[in-house]
Design a protein around this motif. Sequence first.
Motif, PDB file in Angstrom:
ATOM      1  N   GLY A 145       0.790  -1.225   0.000  1.00 23.48           N
ATOM      2  CA  GLY A 145       0.000   0.000   0.000  1.00 23.48           C
ATOM      3  C   GLY A 145       0.821   1.273   0.000  1.00 23.48           C
ATOM      4  N   ARG A 146       2.042   1.203  -0.528  1.00 29.49           N
ATOM      5  CA  ARG A 146       2.913   2.372  -0.509  1.00 29.49           C
ATOM      6  C   ARG A 146       2.951   3.132  -1.839  1.00 29.49           C
ATOM      7  NH1 ARG A 146       6.536  -0.853   2.986  1.00 29.49           N
ATOM      8  NH2 ARG A 146       7.578  -1.639   1.122  1.00 29.49           N
ATOM      9  N   LEU A 147       2.196   2.677  -2.822  1.00 30.11           N
ATOM     10  CA  LEU A 147       2.220   3.331  -4.126  1.00 30.11           C
ATOM     11  C   LEU A 147       1.054   4.296  -4.278  1.00 30.11           C
ATOM     12  CD1 LEU A 147       3.213   0.490  -6.615  1.00 30.11           C
ATOM     13  CD2 LEU A 147       4.663   2.225  -5.579  1.00 30.11           C
ATOM     14  N   GLN A 148       1.330   5.390  -4.952  1.00 34.34           N
ATOM     15  CA  GLN A 148       0.299   6.379  -5.260  1.00 34.34           C
ATOM     16  C   GLN A 148       0.362   6.678  -6.747  1.00 34.34           C
ATOM     17  OE1 GLN A 148       0.532   9.957  -2.969  1.00 34.34           O
ATOM     18  NE2 GLN A 148      -1.311  10.851  -3.872  1.00 34.34           N
ATOM     19  N   SER A 149      -0.769   6.643  -7.407  1.00 30.71           N
ATOM     20  CA  SER A 149      -0.806   6.838  -8.848  1.00 30.71           C
ATOM     21  C   SER A 149      -0.615   8.303  -9.214  1.00 30.71           C
ATOM     22  CB  SER A 149      -2.133   6.327  -9.414  1.00 30.71           C
ATOM     23  OG  SER A 149      -2.212   6.551 -10.815  1.00 30.71           O
ATOM     24  N   ILE A 150       0.014   8.529 -10.356  1.00 33.16           N
ATOM     25  CA  ILE A 150       0.012   9.868 -10.917  1.00 33.16           C
ATOM     26  C   ILE A 150      -1.392  10.163 -11.459  1.00 33.16           C
ATOM     27  CG2 ILE A 150       2.447   9.705 -11.528  1.00 33.16           C
ATOM     28  CD1 ILE A 150       1.558   9.281 -14.443  1.00 33.16           C
ATOM     29  N   ILE A 151      -1.639  11.428 -11.802  1.00 26.84           N
ATOM     30  CA  ILE A 151      -2.929  11.785 -12.385  1.00 26.84           C
ATOM     31  C   ILE A 151      -2.925  11.364 -13.850  1.00 26.84           C
ATOM     32  CG2 ILE A 151      -4.506  13.657 -12.941  1.00 26.84           C
ATOM     33  CD1 ILE A 151      -4.332  13.032  -9.977  1.00 26.84           C
ATOM     34  N   VAL A 152      -3.820  10.477 -14.214  1.00 28.17           N
ATOM     35  CA  VAL A 152      -3.921  10.024 -15.599  1.00 28.17           C
ATOM     36  C   VAL A 152      -4.897  10.935 -16.333  1.00 28.17           C
ATOM     37  CG1 VAL A 152      -4.573   8.126 -17.119  1.00 28.17           C
ATOM     38  CG2 VAL A 152      -3.421   7.648 -14.946  1.00 28.17           C
ATOM     39  N   PRO A 153      -4.445  11.655 -17.369  1.00 30.14           N
ATOM     40  CA  PRO A 153      -5.347  12.574 -18.071  1.00 30.14           C
ATOM     41  C   PRO A 153      -6.377  11.817 -18.885  1.00 30.14           C
ATOM     42  CG  PRO A 153      -3.262  12.420 -19.236  1.00 30.14           C
ATOM     43  CD  PRO A 153      -3.098  11.624 -17.961  1.00 30.14           C
ATOM     44  N   ASP A 154      -7.510  12.488 -19.133  1.00 26.76           N
ATOM     45  CA  ASP A 154      -8.480  11.878 -20.041  1.00 26.76           C
ATOM     46  C   ASP A 154      -7.926  11.933 -21.462  1.00 26.76           C
ATOM     47  OD1 ASP A 154      -9.094  14.470 -21.170  1.00 26.76           O
ATOM     48  OD2 ASP A 154     -10.376  14.836 -19.446  1.00 26.76           O
ATOM     49  N   ILE A 155      -8.572  11.216 -22.375  1.00 27.22           N
ATOM     50  CA  ILE A 155      -8.037  11.076 -23.729  1.00 27.22           C
ATOM     51  C   ILE A 155      -7.963  12.419 -24.441  1.00 27.22           C
ATOM     52  CG2 ILE A 155      -8.443  10.026 -25.980  1.00 27.22           C
ATOM     53  CD1 ILE A 155      -9.623   7.618 -24.556  1.00 27.22           C
ATOM     54  N   GLU A 156      -8.977  13.275 -24.246  1.00 20.07           N
ATOM     55  CA  GLU A 156      -8.980  14.573 -24.913  1.00 20.07           C
ATOM     56  C   GLU A 156      -7.777  15.410 -24.499  1.00 20.07           C
ATOM     57  OE1 GLU A 156     -11.856  18.493 -25.560  1.00 20.07           O
ATOM     58  OE2 GLU A 156     -12.099  17.241 -23.770  1.00 20.07           O
ATOM     59  N   ARG A 157      -7.525  15.469 -23.194  1.00 19.11           N
ATOM     60  CA  ARG A 157      -6.413  16.287 -22.722  1.00 19.11           C
ATOM     61  C   ARG A 157      -5.065  15.647 -23.060  1.00 19.11           C
ATOM     62  NH1 ARG A 157      -7.183  20.636 -19.109  1.00 19.11           N
ATOM     63  NH2 ARG A 157      -9.189  19.774 -18.493  1.00 19.11           N
ATOM     64  N   GLU A 158      -5.018  14.334 -23.091  1.00 21.25           N
ATOM     65  CA  GLU A 158      -3.777  13.657 -23.460  1.00 21.25           C
ATOM     66  C   GLU A 158      -3.400  13.961 -24.910  1.00 21.25           C
ATOM     67  OE1 GLU A 158      -1.913   9.118 -23.451  1.00 21.25           O
ATOM     68  OE2 GLU A 158      -4.086   9.428 -23.326  1.00 21.25           O
ATOM     69  N   GLU A 159      -4.396  13.986 -25.799  1.00 22.50           N
ATOM     70  CA  GLU A 159      -4.100  14.270 -27.198  1.00 22.50           C
ATOM     71  C   GLU A 159      -3.796  15.749 -27.410  1.00 22.50           C
ATOM     72  OE1 GLU A 159      -7.284  12.614 -29.484  1.00 22.50           O
ATOM     73  OE2 GLU A 159      -6.724  10.550 -28.980  1.00 22.50           O
ATOM     74  N   LEU A 160      -4.411  16.633 -26.615  1.00 22.60           N
ATOM     75  CA  LEU A 160      -4.045  18.046 -26.653  1.00 22.60           C
ATOM     76  C   LEU A 160      -2.594  18.222 -26.197  1.00 22.60           C
ATOM     77  CD1 LEU A 160      -4.693  21.091 -26.869  1.00 22.60           C
ATOM     78  CD2 LEU A 160      -5.569  20.977 -24.524  1.00 22.60           C
ATOM     79  N   ARG A 161      -2.204  17.507 -25.172  1.00 21.32           N
ATOM     80  CA  ARG A 161      -0.827  17.552 -24.680  1.00 21.32           C
ATOM     81  C   ARG A 161       0.151  17.092 -25.755  1.00 21.32           C
ATOM     82  NH1 ARG A 161       0.300  14.205 -19.294  1.00 21.32           N
ATOM     83  NH2 ARG A 161      -1.170  15.770 -18.516  1.00 21.32           N
ATOM     84  N   SER A 162      -0.246  16.085 -26.535  1.00 17.88           N
ATOM     85  CA  SER A 162       0.613  15.583 -27.597  1.00 17.88           C
ATOM     86  C   SER A 162       0.891  16.673 -28.633  1.00 17.88           C
ATOM     87  CB  SER A 162      -0.045  14.372 -28.268  1.00 17.88           C
ATOM     88  OG  SER A 162       0.728  13.913 -29.355  1.00 17.88           O
ATOM     89  N   LEU A 163      -0.147  17.436 -29.006  1.00 17.00           N
ATOM     90  CA  LEU A 163       0.039  18.517 -29.977  1.00 17.00           C
ATOM     91  C   LEU A 163       0.869  19.645 -29.382  1.00 17.00           C
ATOM     92  CD1 LEU A 163      -0.619  19.537 -32.807  1.00 17.00           C
ATOM     93  CD2 LEU A 163      -2.687  20.613 -31.871  1.00 17.00           C
ATOM     94  N   PHE A 164       0.650  19.935 -28.095  1.00 12.04           N
ATOM     95  CA  PHE A 164       1.428  20.992 -27.444  1.00 12.04           C
ATOM     96  C   PHE A 164       2.903  20.615 -27.386  1.00 12.04           C
ATOM     97  CE2 PHE A 164       3.193  22.727 -23.436  1.00 12.04           C
ATOM     98  CZ  PHE A 164       3.144  24.079 -23.763  1.00 12.04           C
ATOM     99  N   ARG A 165       3.213  19.362 -27.114  1.00 13.59           N
ATOM    100  CA  ARG A 165       4.610  18.926 -27.058  1.00 13.59           C
ATOM    101  C   ARG A 165       5.231  18.891 -28.458  1.00 13.59           C
ATOM    102  NH1 ARG A 165       4.435  14.277 -22.244  1.00 13.59           N
ATOM    103  NH2 ARG A 165       3.823  15.759 -20.602  1.00 13.59           N
ATOM    104  N   ARG A 166       4.405  18.637 -29.464  1.00 11.96           N
ATOM    105  CA  ARG A 166       4.902  18.735 -30.838  1.00 11.96           C
ATOM    106  C   ARG A 166       5.339  20.175 -31.133  1.00 11.96           C
ATOM    107  NH1 ARG A 166       7.930  17.743 -34.963  1.00 11.96           N
ATOM    108  NH2 ARG A 166       7.106  18.493 -36.939  1.00 11.96           N
ATOM    109  N   ARG A 167       4.595  21.138 -30.630  1.00 12.50           N
ATOM    110  CA  ARG A 167       4.984  22.534 -30.821  1.00 12.50           C
ATOM    111  C   ARG A 167       6.340  22.819 -30.166  1.00 12.50           C
ATOM    112  NH1 ARG A 167       5.493  27.094 -28.173  1.00 12.50           N
ATOM    113  NH2 ARG A 167       5.229  29.040 -29.357  1.00 12.50           N
ATOM    114  N   ASN A 168       6.558  22.286 -28.980  1.00 13.00           N
ATOM    115  CA  ASN A 168       7.830  22.521 -28.303  1.00 13.00           C
ATOM    116  C   ASN A 168       8.996  21.858 -29.033  1.00 13.00           C
ATOM    117  OD1 ASN A 168       7.320  24.051 -25.667  1.00 13.00           O
ATOM    118  ND2 ASN A 168       5.744  22.492 -25.597  1.00 13.00           N
TER     119      ASN A 168
END
Length: 351
Positions: free
Chosen positions: A116-139
């Motif tokens: 019981g020592r693990l804590q999950s990161i925040i998993v984004p929903d699919i819409e925000r994950e794909e928006l993040r992909s485009l934003f990282r492409r810009r960078n």
Amino acid sequence: MITRVTALPKLFIGIDIHKRSWKIHCSTDLFAGKSFTMPPDPNELLKYVQKHFPDHQVSTAYEAGCCGYSAHRSFVSFGWESLVVNPADIHRKGKERYTKTDRIDAQLISRELKDGRLQSIIVPDIEREELRSLFRRRNDLVKDLRRIKSLIKMQLLYYGVKVPPEFDNDHWSHEFRHWVDSQEFEYGTARESLASKMRDFRFTDKELRDISSKLRAYCRTHFKQDYYLLRSIPGIGGIVAVGIIAELGDLRRFSSLKHLAGYIGLAPNIYESGANSKSKGMNPRCHRLIRSYFVEAAWQAIRTDPVMQTYYRQHLGKDVKKIIVKVAHKLLSRTLAVIKTKTPYEIGVVA
């Protein structure tokens, strides 16, 4: 005497995920379990669990990495509990710190999950994950554009071509581009080399502008409220607002400024032992991209907002880098406040 089952048996699965195979370690609440290798397919793992551990309450965990969240979403659809964890959060004891194999990694994940020592990161929903992909492409395009500019300037310098004083800056105007195009060399090969770099520059520049426009347009449509709340803050432009929305998600999930500052990395790294206490600079565990965006935005904020200017001048005489980090922290506080209160920021009003 009749015995009754009072709770479902529990199964803890630690997974070391790779592109070509998964290393699995299964353990239950009663025994340590076994390790094995399987194809990288969640359905294959489901078949194994249904065959060998029917009626078990299943929990899985794996490290966040290049394979994304598709496995996590599959496990959740099976009705399992699934955690995607930061590799730095997996505790290693003693010699485990110096020995690393896929099998050991899977065992450690399973052990930490069971304890019981693990804590999950925040998993984004699919819409925000794909928006993040485009934003990282810009960078990525921003980095490519800087590299191409450097290559062009290096070639001019190498051949002894001096840039006119009116063009000797970071802004590449159309006049400067035409000037570069007009350069002649003794042989055509050098000219063709420079022309090729300029074609690469123009293509990357256009891609960067197009993607930036699409990012701003998408956020204006799908995240309209948060986008315009962020834009009301001096120093935060369209791209920084898009970055906050894409990379941080909904800021309302952060319980406090301390929580948000720790996540981004605008919190001090403090070492204290007995009577000795010292700050070791900013925490190295951070979201580097968004932290750099807030530092850049802080420089713009002190130029446009009287409140920020006053705050900056109160600390004059100190290390400039430390002052701007303080301003960035204040800007972060302002950002969280406008999102949580849904109130646009007014210039000149103390936050």
